[in-house]
Enzyme design. Structure first.
Site, PDB file in Angstrom:
ATOM      1  N   HIS A  36       0.857  -1.187   0.000  1.00  0.00           N
ATOM      2  CA  HIS A  36       0.000   0.000   0.000  1.00  0.00           C
ATOM      3  C   HIS A  36       0.896   1.240   0.000  1.00  0.00           C
ATOM      4  O   HIS A  36       2.132   1.123  -0.049  1.00  0.00           O
ATOM      5  CB  HIS A  36      -0.960  -0.037   1.194  1.00  0.00           C
ATOM      6  CG  HIS A  36      -0.289  -0.277   2.515  1.00  0.00           C
ATOM      7  ND1 HIS A  36       0.627   0.594   3.052  1.00  0.00           N
ATOM      8  CD2 HIS A  36      -0.389  -1.312   3.397  1.00  0.00           C
ATOM      9  CE1 HIS A  36       1.046   0.133   4.214  1.00  0.00           C
ATOM     10  NE2 HIS A  36       0.462  -1.040   4.453  1.00  0.00           N
ATOM     11  N   HIS A  39       4.014   1.305   2.347  1.00  0.00           N
ATOM     12  CA  HIS A  39       5.200   0.622   1.826  1.00  0.00           C
ATOM     13  C   HIS A  39       5.852   1.467   0.722  1.00  0.00           C
ATOM     14  O   HIS A  39       7.072   1.588   0.657  1.00  0.00           O
ATOM     15  CB  HIS A  39       4.817  -0.736   1.222  1.00  0.00           C
ATOM     16  CG  HIS A  39       4.184  -1.701   2.169  1.00  0.00           C
ATOM     17  ND1 HIS A  39       2.869  -2.096   2.080  1.00  0.00           N
ATOM     18  CD2 HIS A  39       4.686  -2.366   3.236  1.00  0.00           C
ATOM     19  CE1 HIS A  39       2.602  -2.971   3.033  1.00  0.00           C
ATOM     20  NE2 HIS A  39       3.675  -3.158   3.750  1.00  0.00           N
ATOM     21  N   GLY A 150       8.902   1.414   8.723  1.00  0.00           N
ATOM     22  CA  GLY A 150       7.874   2.383   9.090  1.00  0.00           C
ATOM     23  C   GLY A 150       7.716   2.507  10.601  1.00  0.00           C
ATOM     24  O   GLY A 150       7.828   1.525  11.333  1.00  0.00           O
ATOM     25  N   LYS A 152       5.003   2.902  11.855  1.00  0.00           N
ATOM     26  CA  LYS A 152       3.770   2.160  12.132  1.00  0.00           C
ATOM     27  C   LYS A 152       4.073   1.006  13.096  1.00  0.00           C
ATOM     28  O   LYS A 152       3.309   0.710  13.998  1.00  0.00           O
ATOM     29  CB  LYS A 152       3.214   1.647  10.801  1.00  0.00           C
ATOM     30  CG  LYS A 152       2.268   0.487  10.883  1.00  0.00           C
ATOM     31  CD  LYS A 152       0.885   0.983  11.103  1.00  0.00           C
ATOM     32  CE  LYS A 152      -0.113  -0.123  11.347  1.00  0.00           C
ATOM     33  NZ  LYS A 152       0.211  -1.422  10.826  1.00  0.00           N
ATOM     34  N   ARG A 190      -3.465  -5.498   6.804  1.00  0.00           N
ATOM     35  CA  ARG A 190      -4.532  -6.157   7.567  1.00  0.00           C
ATOM     36  C   ARG A 190      -5.855  -5.400   7.510  1.00  0.00           C
ATOM     37  O   ARG A 190      -6.893  -5.964   7.854  1.00  0.00           O
ATOM     38  CB  ARG A 190      -4.098  -6.360   9.020  1.00  0.00           C
ATOM     39  CG  ARG A 190      -3.015  -7.415   9.169  1.00  0.00           C
ATOM     40  CD  ARG A 190      -2.703  -7.731  10.624  1.00  0.00           C
ATOM     41  NE  ARG A 190      -1.892  -8.923  10.748  1.00  0.00           N
ATOM     42  CZ  ARG A 190      -0.569  -8.955  10.914  1.00  0.00           C
ATOM     43  NH1 ARG A 190       0.108  -7.824  10.979  1.00  0.00           N
ATOM     44  NH2 ARG A 190       0.075 -10.100  11.019  1.00  0.00           N
TER      45      ARG A 190
HETATM   46  P1  AMP Z   1       4.604  -5.151   6.647  1.00  0.00           P
HETATM   47  O1  AMP Z   1       4.425  -5.536   5.218  1.00  0.00           O
HETATM   48  O2  AMP Z   1       3.329  -4.875   7.367  1.00  0.00           O
HETATM   49  O3  AMP Z   1       5.531  -6.081   7.393  1.00  0.00           O
HETATM   50  O4  AMP Z   1       5.354  -3.767   6.637  1.00  0.00           O
HETATM   51  C1  AMP Z   1       6.573  -3.592   5.948  1.00  0.00           C
HETATM   52  C2  AMP Z   1       7.157  -2.250   6.308  1.00  0.00           C
HETATM   53  O5  AMP Z   1       6.232  -1.224   5.951  1.00  0.00           O
HETATM   54  C3  AMP Z   1       7.419  -2.099   7.815  1.00  0.00           C
HETATM   55  O6  AMP Z   1       8.620  -1.370   7.994  1.00  0.00           O
HETATM   56  C4  AMP Z   1       6.224  -1.302   8.266  1.00  0.00           C
HETATM   57  O7  AMP Z   1       6.462  -0.544   9.436  1.00  0.00           O
HETATM   58  C5  AMP Z   1       5.990  -0.411   7.070  1.00  0.00           C
HETATM   59  N1  AMP Z   1       4.618   0.093   7.075  1.00  0.00           N
HETATM   60  C6  AMP Z   1       3.481  -0.633   7.177  1.00  0.00           C
HETATM   61  N2  AMP Z   1       2.406   0.183   7.214  1.00  0.00           N
HETATM   62  C7  AMP Z   1       2.883   1.451   7.134  1.00  0.00           C
HETATM   63  C8  AMP Z   1       2.272   2.739   7.129  1.00  0.00           C
HETATM   64  N3  AMP Z   1       0.953   2.903   7.217  1.00  0.00           N
HETATM   65  N4  AMP Z   1       3.071   3.821   7.036  1.00  0.00           N
HETATM   66  C9  AMP Z   1       4.426   3.685   6.961  1.00  0.00           C
HETATM   67  N5  AMP Z   1       5.058   2.499   6.955  1.00  0.00           N
HETATM   68  C10 AMP Z   1       4.304   1.392   7.034  1.00  0.00           C
END
Ligand code: AMP
Length: 284
Positions: A36, A39, A150, A152, A190
């Site tokens: 999204h 990322h 992130g 987040k 999610r």
């Molecule tokens: P994930 O795919 O959820 O493991 O996230 C991959 C990377 O994207 C991690 O470093 C997260 O912290 C970052 N990330 C996920 N959601 C967001 C968001 N809304 N804003 C900024 N970074 C994000």
């Protein structure tokens, strides 16, 4: 738009990263896919800092607990490749399967320390051990100059930053702000689990951050009172944690809250567990 080239094996990823590093600097963006704009913001920042950006798409079984959503985690590799290219990643590593990262006989793990103790570390035993292990492997394969994560997942960022420093991994860990929907909900793969009704309830996490910030802005400095305001705004969700901590060690606040004090939230909207966090002094 650059075409992103896809590699499916650790060996090919290592080779592609080596070539990229010979040509210039390399930034790494590890993800679990179903990308999204959050990322993509990491990829865009990587593209500003390095000549090549490599994104990884791997739903790492090691960081999921037995009762968690590993088997239903969303995926869309074609969409991810498009979004990677659009944001400026020219290399994408999507391991063919867990065996590509953890072949038969695999038995080595990274155990993080105190930063991984509270919050998600407490609620999801073994989670950060899995995160650290896969991220260390991605750092070792890529030998990237920098890697972007992130806020987040603020605790994850702190744990990884610590790991990279403690183990002299040689990759600079860079944190980036949370990207949100117009109504304030933090973007998350999610969120795709949420029904329309749940989606409208999910904004309560953002409202809880707003309530804590408003209390702080009005002069409240008691952690308990500020957390109380946030909890009230989470009414209707099942709260997993709602905690005010310092932003560096992630210890519970013992003194008065200050603008850097951070509210950490995890709550269930239906069956979906969402997290969020923010500093009290940040603009809401
Ligand atoms: P994930 O795919 O959820 O493991 O996230 C991959 C990377 O994207 C991690 O470093 C997260 O912290 C970052 N990330 C996920 N959601 C967001 C968001 N809304 N804003 C900024 N970074 C994000």
């Amino acid at each position: 738009m650059i075409q992103a080239s896809l590699v499916r094996t650790a060996r090919d990823f290592r080779r592609a990263c080596q070539e990229a590093r010979q040509a210039g600097t390399l930034a790494l963006v590890p993800t679990m896919g179903f990308l999204h704009a959050g990322h993509q913001s990491l990829i865009r920042e990587g593209a500003k800092r390095a000549k090549t950006v490599a994104a990884t798409v791997f739903v790492n079984p090691m960081q999921f607990g037995p009762a968690e959503d590993l088997s239903r985690y969303p995926s869309d590799l074609d969409g991810d490749l498009r979004k990677c290219a659009e944001a400026g990643a020219s290399l994408v590593f999507a391991p063919e399967g867990p065996g590509e990262m953890y072949p038969a006989g695999y038995q080595t793990y990274i155990e993080p320390g105190a930063l991984a103790g509270p919050l998600d570390g407490e609620r999801r035993p073994g989670h950060f051990r899995g995160v650290c292990t896969v991220v260390a492997k991605l750092f070792a394969l890529s030998r990237a100059d920098c890697a972007l994560f992130g806020e987040k997942d603020y605790q994850q960022l702190a744990v990884i930053r610590r790991m990279a420093a403690d183990l002299d991994l040689g990759t600079e860990v860079i944190g980036r702000p949370i990207v949100r929907e117009p109504d304030g909900l933090a973007l998350s793969s999610r969120n795709s689990y949420l029904s329309a009704e749940e989606r409208s309830k999910a904004v309560a996490l953002w409202n809880a951050l707003g309530a804590a910030r408003a209390a702080f802005a009005a002069g409240e400095r008691s952690g308990q009172q500020i957390v109380g305001a946030a909890r009230a705004a989470l009414d209707g969700l099942r709260i997993d944690y709602c905690d005010l901590r310092d932003p560096v060690e992630l210890l519970p606040l013992e003194q008065r809250a200050d603008p850097t004090s951070r509210l950490f939230l995890a709550a269930f909207v239906g069956k979906t567990r969402l997290i969020d966090n923010g500093a009290l002094g940040e603009a809401g």
